[in-house]
Write an enzyme that holds these catalytic residues in place. Structure first.
Site, PDB file in Angstrom:
ATOM      1  N   CYS A   1      11.712  19.512 -44.230  1.00  0.00           N
ATOM      2  CA  CYS A   1      10.612  18.565 -44.391  1.00  0.00           C
ATOM      3  C   CYS A   1      10.487  17.676 -43.159  1.00  0.00           C
ATOM      4  O   CYS A   1      11.353  17.671 -42.286  1.00  0.00           O
ATOM      5  CB  CYS A   1      10.838  17.709 -45.635  1.00  0.00           C
ATOM      6  SG  CYS A   1      12.342  16.715 -45.558  1.00  0.00           S
TER       7      CYS A   1
ATOM      8  N   ASP B   1       1.517  30.714 -31.131  1.00  0.00           N
ATOM      9  CA  ASP B   1       1.172  30.425 -32.528  1.00  0.00           C
ATOM     10  C   ASP B   1       0.158  29.279 -32.601  1.00  0.00           C
ATOM     11  O   ASP B   1       0.306  28.356 -33.415  1.00  0.00           O
ATOM     12  CB  ASP B   1       2.431  30.074 -33.333  1.00  0.00           C
ATOM     13  CG  ASP B   1       2.201  30.112 -34.842  1.00  0.00           C
ATOM     14  OD1 ASP B   1       1.216  30.768 -35.262  1.00  0.00           O
ATOM     15  OD2 ASP B   1       2.978  29.498 -35.591  1.00  0.00           O
TER      16      ASP B   1
ATOM     17  N   GLU C   1      -7.743  13.815  -6.877  1.00  0.00           N
ATOM     18  CA  GLU C   1      -8.260  13.340  -8.160  1.00  0.00           C
ATOM     19  C   GLU C   1      -8.162  11.821  -8.271  1.00  0.00           C
ATOM     20  O   GLU C   1      -9.065  11.155  -8.785  1.00  0.00           O
ATOM     21  CB  GLU C   1      -7.497  13.998  -9.310  1.00  0.00           C
ATOM     22  CG  GLU C   1      -7.880  15.457  -9.522  1.00  0.00           C
ATOM     23  CD  GLU C   1      -7.036  16.140 -10.575  1.00  0.00           C
ATOM     24  OE1 GLU C   1      -7.595  16.971 -11.327  1.00  0.00           O
ATOM     25  OE2 GLU C   1      -5.823  15.862 -10.639  1.00  0.00           O
TER      26      GLU C   1
ATOM     27  N   ASP D   1      23.311   0.731 -23.225  1.00  0.00           N
ATOM     28  CA  ASP D   1      24.696   0.276 -23.408  1.00  0.00           C
ATOM     29  C   ASP D   1      25.338   1.088 -24.526  1.00  0.00           C
ATOM     30  O   ASP D   1      25.494   0.633 -25.658  1.00  0.00           O
ATOM     31  CB  ASP D   1      24.699  -1.227 -23.739  1.00  0.00           C
ATOM     32  CG  ASP D   1      26.089  -1.761 -24.051  1.00  0.00           C
ATOM     33  OD1 ASP D   1      27.077  -1.118 -23.625  1.00  0.00           O
ATOM     34  OD2 ASP D   1      26.177  -2.802 -24.728  1.00  0.00           O
TER      35      ASP D   1
ATOM     36  N   ASP E   1      23.360  -5.318  -9.710  1.00  0.00           N
ATOM     37  CA  ASP E   1      24.617  -6.022  -9.976  1.00  0.00           C
ATOM     38  C   ASP E   1      24.733  -7.240  -9.060  1.00  0.00           C
ATOM     39  O   ASP E   1      25.443  -7.239  -8.060  1.00  0.00           O
ATOM     40  CB  ASP E   1      25.798  -5.066  -9.758  1.00  0.00           C
ATOM     41  CG  ASP E   1      27.148  -5.708 -10.027  1.00  0.00           C
ATOM     42  OD1 ASP E   1      27.176  -6.750 -10.728  1.00  0.00           O
ATOM     43  OD2 ASP E   1      28.164  -5.192  -9.527  1.00  0.00           O
TER      44      ASP E   1
ATOM     45  N   ASP F   1      30.262  -7.560 -10.061  1.00  0.00           N
ATOM     46  CA  ASP F   1      31.444  -7.312 -10.892  1.00  0.00           C
ATOM     47  C   ASP F   1      31.554  -5.858 -11.330  1.00  0.00           C
ATOM     48  O   ASP F   1      32.400  -5.493 -12.142  1.00  0.00           O
ATOM     49  CB  ASP F   1      31.441  -8.228 -12.121  1.00  0.00           C
ATOM     50  CG  ASP F   1      30.248  -7.983 -13.038  1.00  0.00           C
ATOM     51  OD1 ASP F   1      29.348  -7.199 -12.645  1.00  0.00           O
ATOM     52  OD2 ASP F   1      30.206  -8.575 -14.132  1.00  0.00           O
TER      53      ASP F   1
ATOM     54  N   GLU G   1      21.369  -9.807 -15.727  1.00  0.00           N
ATOM     55  CA  GLU G   1      21.024  -9.073 -14.504  1.00  0.00           C
ATOM     56  C   GLU G   1      19.953  -8.017 -14.794  1.00  0.00           C
ATOM     57  O   GLU G   1      19.025  -7.819 -14.004  1.00  0.00           O
ATOM     58  CB  GLU G   1      22.275  -8.407 -13.928  1.00  0.00           C
ATOM     59  CG  GLU G   1      23.293  -9.400 -13.394  1.00  0.00           C
ATOM     60  CD  GLU G   1      24.638  -8.760 -13.076  1.00  0.00           C
ATOM     61  OE1 GLU G   1      25.276  -9.187 -12.111  1.00  0.00           O
ATOM     62  OE2 GLU G   1      25.050  -7.824 -13.816  1.00  0.00           O
TER      63      GLU G   1
END
Length: 499
Positions: A74, A183, A385, A445, A478, A482, A489
């Site tokens: 589904c 298809d 274009e 992250d 950065d 660090d 940042e």
């Protein structure tokens, strides 16, 4: 099989580590920009990155109402828990599918991740649990073109032409990229929304075939009603897709199929032997130009059928595309000219927001502008274009077309592809909200430690750059040196050009 090969094992059902994500994609690499600017630029292909996750859907999405059902599973509307983005999720029960069908599903994923066109459905990720495969795509809420045909019985020529333009543009783009759909039918064409001028999306590439040669064995076909005569003799070429387009156009103009028997065998016999008929009752008010295009698409001889690109240039298509106002793309073109995003973290974030966090309402005008600029309908913008499009909008602004490409052509293809256009033409002053930045940051992250490290940056950018290049990209954002990018940042670098 590209991105999903290492996650979904077709031969032996092995359960990898729960929650594991893998991106086996070639995304970023250096290239030399055309036009005498001997500058090495880094490709960004975040739009080709598809997450393949082993885990529970409920960890990532809130599952909403059922929007479709099929033989093996589904489709439901889902909402991403982190980004809030709405998507469609096709769930396929493992127990219901054979090995060959799983391979077709994986082929569909691999094909769709490489295609970047306004009229082709975009896939965002695949989730596998013990019982199911879940394929997540953009959400189209307007229903099937089939239902629209049933509702209206037949379309006015202008509406039919504009739908056919979108279908042929998608087909032309597929063929240029060596993909045969195999298809095409109204059930595999979805409307983005319920508005009168809704965009169409081609879906269901499950029996598509990648081909680098002129013909391929037609071991399987979809419903016979839309299938070309030569397919029943074991041959499927790009011209077989063109036949399917012809049947769809025929149905849109009169409301019924050109070939239909009481049994499937009778339908197939008609397709192979019977000439196309256009009864006076339904076709008397259809223009001769429309009839000419239908007949050319439904020529029994595949060699006499036009290529999709040629069909797009047919006078009937072109005359019905005229009158579309170029004023509506004025802001989009201005944004394209003025777009500046040379920091790779920022550009990757913008592409992510366009692909995963933008609403259909936001993208509607941009899609329209792209269609107006894409004069030959090939799904990408050339220098010529863009220049002609700018001239049509009467923008009184000097611009350097090479600089436009330097800023916008992120993958180095020497064209502005669809997602690249959306990224550059978006109004970032309104689109780049803190909420979206937070959602993008959380997505990048991966380990949830509130910073983006080198490994996460590689996932974010994608690709096979050497370590030094990734360090250079990290260094751009950065600021406190660090070795990671925290949210402050990240926000600073992403908002730099719009302040």
């Amino acid at each position: 099989m590209g991105c999903c090969k290492s996650v979904i094992n077709c031969d032996n059902e092995v359960q990898p580590e729960e929650g594991k994500e893998e991106n086996d994609l070639k995304g970023a690499e250096p290239f030399i920009r055309r036009g005498g600017r001997q500058k090495t630029v880094i490709r960004i292909l975040t739009r080709q990155t598809i997450k393949c996750i082993v885990g529970h859907v409920s960890d990532h999405y809130d599952v909403k109402e059922l929007i479709g059902e099929g033989a093996y599973g589904c489709v439901r509307r889902v909402v991403h828990k982190t980004t809030g983005g709405e998507r469609a999720m096709k769930t396929i029960m493992k127990s219901f599918v054979r090995l060959c069908e799983v391979k077709n599903m994986l082929l569909e994923v691999d094909i769709l991740r490489k295609l970047d066109h306004p009229n082709i459905i975009k896939i965002t990720e695949v989730i596998q649990d013990q019982r199911c495969y879940h394929i997540v795509t953009e959400l189209c809420s307007g229903g099937e073109l089939f239902d629209k045909i049933v509702e209206q019985e037949k379309f006015k020529e202008k509406q039919a032409a504009r739908y056919m333009y979108q279908i042929l543009s998608a087909v032309s783009y597929c063929h240029t990229n060596n993909v045969l759909h195999r298809d095409l039918k109204p059930e595999n064409l979805l409307l983005v929304d319920h508005k009168k001028d809704s965009t169409l999306k081609v879906i269901d590439f499950g029996i598509s075939r990648l081909t680098n040669y002129p013909s391929s064995p037609a071991r399987k076909y979809g419903q016979p009603y839309y299938t070309a005569p030569e397919v029943f003799n074991g041959i499927f070429t790009d011209k077989s897709d063109i036949w399917s387009c012809g049947v769809i156009l025929y149905v849109m103009l009169c409301g019924y199929l050109p070939f239909l028997g009481n049994k499937e065998s009778q339908t197939i016999n008609q397709i192979i032997n019977k000439e196309v008929e256009m009864p006076e009752k339904e076709w008397s008010k259809v223009s001769q130009s429309a009839k000419d295009l239908v007949l050319s698409l439904l020529d029994k001889d595949p060699y006499k059928r036009p290529q999709a690109m040629d069909a797009l240039l047919h006078p009937w298509i072109q005359s019905n595309m005229h009158g579309m106002s170029s004023n509506s793309c004025l802001d989009s073109v201005k944004n394209l000219i003025n777009f500046r995003s040379r920091v790779k973290v920022q550009h990757a974030t913008f592409e992510f927001i366009v692909s995963h966090l933008s609403t259909q309402q936001e993208l509607r005008e941009l899609q329209y502008a792209f269609m107006l600029l894409d004069m030959n309908g090939d799904g990408k913008l050339s220098r010529e274009e863009i220049i002609r499009g700018i001239e049509k909008t009467n923008i009184n602004q000097l611009f350097d077309i090479e600089q436009v490409f330097e800023e916008c052509d992120a993958d180095g293809s020497d064209f502005i592809d669809y997602t690249e256009f959306l990224t550059a033409a978006m109004n970032w002053q309104t689109a780049l909200t803190k909420k979206r930045l937070e959602a993008a940051f959380k997505t990048f992250d991966i380990n949830g430690d509130e910073c983006i490290d080198m490994n996460e940056l590689k996932q974010m950018i994608g690709g096979t750059l050497d370590t030094e290049m990734y360090h250079e990209i990290l260094k751009e954002a950065d600021f406190n040196e660090d070795g990671v990018i925290d949210f402050e940042e990240f926000e600073r670098i992403c908002t730099a050009v719009i302040k």
